[in-house]
Design a protein around this motif. Structure first.
Motif, PDB file in Angstrom:
ATOM      1  N   ALA A  75       0.836  -1.222   0.000  1.00 19.32           N
ATOM      2  CA  ALA A  75       0.000   0.000   0.000  1.00 19.32           C
ATOM      3  C   ALA A  75       0.862   1.260   0.000  1.00 19.32           C
ATOM      4  CB  ALA A  75      -0.931  -0.007   1.213  1.00 19.32           C
ATOM      5  N   GLY A  76       2.188   1.107  -0.036  1.00 18.63           N
ATOM      6  CA  GLY A  76       3.077   2.271  -0.102  1.00 18.63           C
ATOM      7  C   GLY A  76       3.576   2.752   1.244  1.00 18.63           C
ATOM      8  N   LYS A  77       3.474   1.909   2.263  1.00 17.47           N
ATOM      9  CA  LYS A  77       3.842   2.315   3.628  1.00 17.47           C
ATOM     10  C   LYS A  77       5.337   2.607   3.769  1.00 17.47           C
ATOM     11  CE  LYS A  77       2.173  -1.550   5.266  1.00 17.47           C
ATOM     12  NZ  LYS A  77       1.695  -2.124   4.002  1.00 17.47           N
ATOM     13  N   SER A  78       6.186   1.704   3.259  1.00 17.92           N
ATOM     14  CA  SER A  78       7.638   1.885   3.408  1.00 17.92           C
ATOM     15  C   SER A  78       8.146   3.075   2.602  1.00 17.92           C
ATOM     16  CB  SER A  78       8.375   0.610   2.975  1.00 17.92           C
ATOM     17  OG  SER A  78       8.074  -0.455   3.842  1.00 17.92           O
ATOM     18  N   THR A  79       7.627   3.251   1.385  1.00 16.85           N
ATOM     19  CA  THR A  79       8.041   4.383   0.546  1.00 16.85           C
ATOM     20  C   THR A  79       7.677   5.699   1.226  1.00 16.85           C
ATOM     21  OG1 THR A  79       7.603   3.013  -1.397  1.00 16.85           O
ATOM     22  CG2 THR A  79       7.913   5.354  -1.780  1.00 16.85           C
ATOM     23  N   LEU A  80       6.510   5.722   1.852  1.00 19.05           N
ATOM     24  CA  LEU A  80       6.061   6.919   2.557  1.00 19.05           C
ATOM     25  C   LEU A  80       6.941   7.194   3.773  1.00 19.05           C
ATOM     26  CD1 LEU A  80       3.946   9.131   2.600  1.00 19.05           C
ATOM     27  CD2 LEU A  80       2.438   7.596   3.881  1.00 19.05           C
ATOM     28  N   THR A  81       7.285   6.136   4.526  1.00 18.97           N
ATOM     29  CA  THR A  81       8.177   6.287   5.684  1.00 18.97           C
ATOM     30  C   THR A  81       9.510   6.883   5.254  1.00 18.97           C
ATOM     31  OG1 THR A  81       7.163   4.418   6.844  1.00 18.97           O
ATOM     32  CG2 THR A  81       9.371   5.058   7.559  1.00 18.97           C
ATOM     33  N   ASN A  82      10.096   6.343   4.189  1.00 17.83           N
ATOM     34  CA  ASN A  82      11.378   6.847   3.694  1.00 17.83           C
ATOM     35  C   ASN A  82      11.278   8.302   3.243  1.00 17.83           C
ATOM     36  OD1 ASN A  82      12.717   4.418   4.144  1.00 17.83           O
ATOM     37  ND2 ASN A  82      12.299   3.626   2.095  1.00 17.83           N
ATOM     38  N   ALA A  83      10.154   8.668   2.596  1.00 25.51           N
ATOM     39  CA  ALA A  83       9.971  10.052   2.123  1.00 25.51           C
ATOM     40  C   ALA A  83       9.906  11.020   3.303  1.00 25.51           C
ATOM     41  CB  ALA A  83       8.697  10.154   1.288  1.00 25.51           C
ATOM     42  N   ILE A  84       9.260  10.600   4.376  1.00 25.23           N
ATOM     43  CA  ILE A  84       9.126  11.473   5.547  1.00 25.23           C
ATOM     44  C   ILE A  84      10.456  11.607   6.281  1.00 25.23           C
ATOM     45  CG2 ILE A  84       8.075  11.639   7.849  1.00 25.23           C
ATOM     46  CD1 ILE A  84       5.507  10.507   6.612  1.00 25.23           C
ATOM     47  N   ILE A  85      11.155  10.501   6.447  1.00 26.35           N
ATOM     48  CA  ILE A  85      12.439  10.527   7.167  1.00 26.35           C
ATOM     49  C   ILE A  85      13.514  11.251   6.350  1.00 26.35           C
ATOM     50  CG2 ILE A  85      14.291   9.110   8.188  1.00 26.35           C
ATOM     51  CD1 ILE A  85      11.694   9.022   9.718  1.00 26.35           C
ATOM     52  N   GLY A  86      13.425  11.121   5.015  1.00 25.51           N
ATOM     53  CA  GLY A  86      14.404  11.805   4.166  1.00 25.51           C
ATOM     54  C   GLY A  86      15.588  10.941   3.791  1.00 25.51           C
ATOM     55  N   GLN A  87      15.598   9.691   4.238  1.00 23.53           N
ATOM     56  CA  GLN A  87      16.625   8.767   3.768  1.00 23.53           C
ATOM     57  C   GLN A  87      16.075   7.358   3.888  1.00 23.53           C
ATOM     58  OE1 GLN A  87      19.916   9.290   6.646  1.00 23.53           O
ATOM     59  NE2 GLN A  87      19.875   7.085   6.884  1.00 23.53           N
ATOM     60  N   LYS A  88      16.779   6.420   3.271  1.00 19.43           N
ATOM     61  CA  LYS A  88      16.252   5.068   3.198  1.00 19.43           C
ATOM     62  C   LYS A  88      16.458   4.326   4.511  1.00 19.43           C
ATOM     63  CE  LYS A  88      16.225   1.666  -0.338  1.00 19.43           C
ATOM     64  NZ  LYS A  88      16.858   1.358  -1.602  1.00 19.43           N
ATOM     65  N   ILE A  89      15.363   4.035   5.244  1.00 19.79           N
ATOM     66  CA  ILE A  89      15.499   3.186   6.427  1.00 19.79           C
ATOM     67  C   ILE A  89      14.604   1.956   6.319  1.00 19.79           C
ATOM     68  CG2 ILE A  89      16.132   5.029   8.046  1.00 19.79           C
ATOM     69  CD1 ILE A  89      13.125   4.682   9.034  1.00 19.79           C
TER      70      ILE A  89
END
Length: 313
Positions: A37-51
């Motif tokens: 559903a796009g959860k991880s991509t959204l998390t990375n966008a908010i944090i500003g780096q790939k986690i």
């Protein structure tokens, strides 16, 4: 989820805010939703780096990864969960238990609904699971860059009928549309609290787990549909020698035929996985990396409690 507030000093700015009468907020939020559903991509966008690793294959996320957003008057701790699904294996059951455990311990829950897919049984199933929770629940309509305004309007209406959401926020993690608005909404619903983590911390996930996830993401790219569920990665050893971080990791699959897929013709595919993962890991740790990968077969590991423990589930 243990709140680590007692182990760190209060935020310097939190003290200033308190003195001036402003409110400092800090707490935990998570995104839930069906797989992909796009959860991880959204998390990375908010944090500003790939986690959190991302993939177009469902059930990519297996670990609860915390990412931390620092603002002047707030600290938002994001928890990335696996997608809730109807389980077919012991691994699937444990992932669902993990999701429910996180739900019960967060302050705000964002339920993700991809705009390019109609509301379905999975969405209704997840919405029905939210009724007993104490957390504030908001709806996050993801991937809005993939639909036109008329489709989006219909989708927002369908989502609003599923549950009495505190707010509904349409976003696109890819284009950045309304990502900051979503952060503001999440922060608004956090409790008043001192800072939970130091300023320089972006995630509290152990480095070796992040590295294993990056290797698994590289291994998932371009393989057959049935393989992703069967790949697990364990970092066996990490050491620094002469400015180079040496990492020895094992990729576990369930069958010999899967091992052949991961290795590829004359080892070409495994070499490609190694070079892709190495570049990501070097970016993560800021150092040169030597990566040594081996593929091992652990038969039916997803159904074996002993193997699941060994692999961190």
């Amino acid at each position: 989820m243990v709140r680590p507030g007692r182990r760190v000093h209060k935020h310097r700015e939190a003290s200033i805010a308190a003195a001036s009468g402003d409110v400092y907020r800090a707490g935990f939020a998570c995104f839930v939703g069906r797989p992909n559903a796009g959860k991880s991509t959204l998390t990375n966008a908010i944090i500003g780096q790939k986690i959190a690793i991302t993939s177009n294959k469902p059930q990519t996320t297996r670990h609860v990864i915390r990412g931390i957003v620092h603002q002047e008057n707030a600290q938002l701790v994001l928890v990335d969960t696996p997608g809730l699904h109807r389980p077919r294996t012991l691994l699937g059951e444990r992932l669902n238990d993990l999701v429910r455990e996180v739900w019960s311990e967060t302050d705000v829950i964002g339920v993700c609904f991809p705009a390019d897919e109609p509301v379905g049984k999975g969405d209704r199933f997840i919405s029905s699971e939210l009724a007993e929770l104490k957390a504030t629940v908001i709806a996050v309509v993801t991937k809005v860059d993939l639909v036109d305004s008329a489709t989006l309007a219909k989708h927002l209406l369908a989502v609003s009928e599923l549950y009495d959401f505190a707010e509904i926020v349409p976003v696109s993690a890819v284009s950045g549309h309304q990502v900051q608005t979503l952060v503001d909404v999440l922060v608004k619903h956090l409790p008043e609290s001192p800072q939970l983590y130091p300023d320089d911390v972006l995630t509290d996930e152990p480095e070796q787990v992040l590295i294993a996830e990056l290797i698994r993401e590289a291994a998932l790219e371009g393989v057959r549909d049935e393989l992703p569920h069967s790949i697990a990665v364990l970092v066996e050893e990490m050491m620094v020698e002469g400015g180079v971080t040496k990492i020895y990791a094992d990729l576990y699959v369930e069958r010999d035929s899967q091992k052949s897929i991961v290795i590829g013709s004359r080892g070409a595919r495994l070499k490609e996985v190694g070079s892709t993962a190495r570049a990501e890991i070097e970016q993560l740790i800021g150092a040169r990396v030597y990566l040594d990968l081996h593929v091992r077969v652990a038969k039916e590991w997803q159904r074996d409690p002993r193997q699941l423990r060994k692999l961190g589930f």
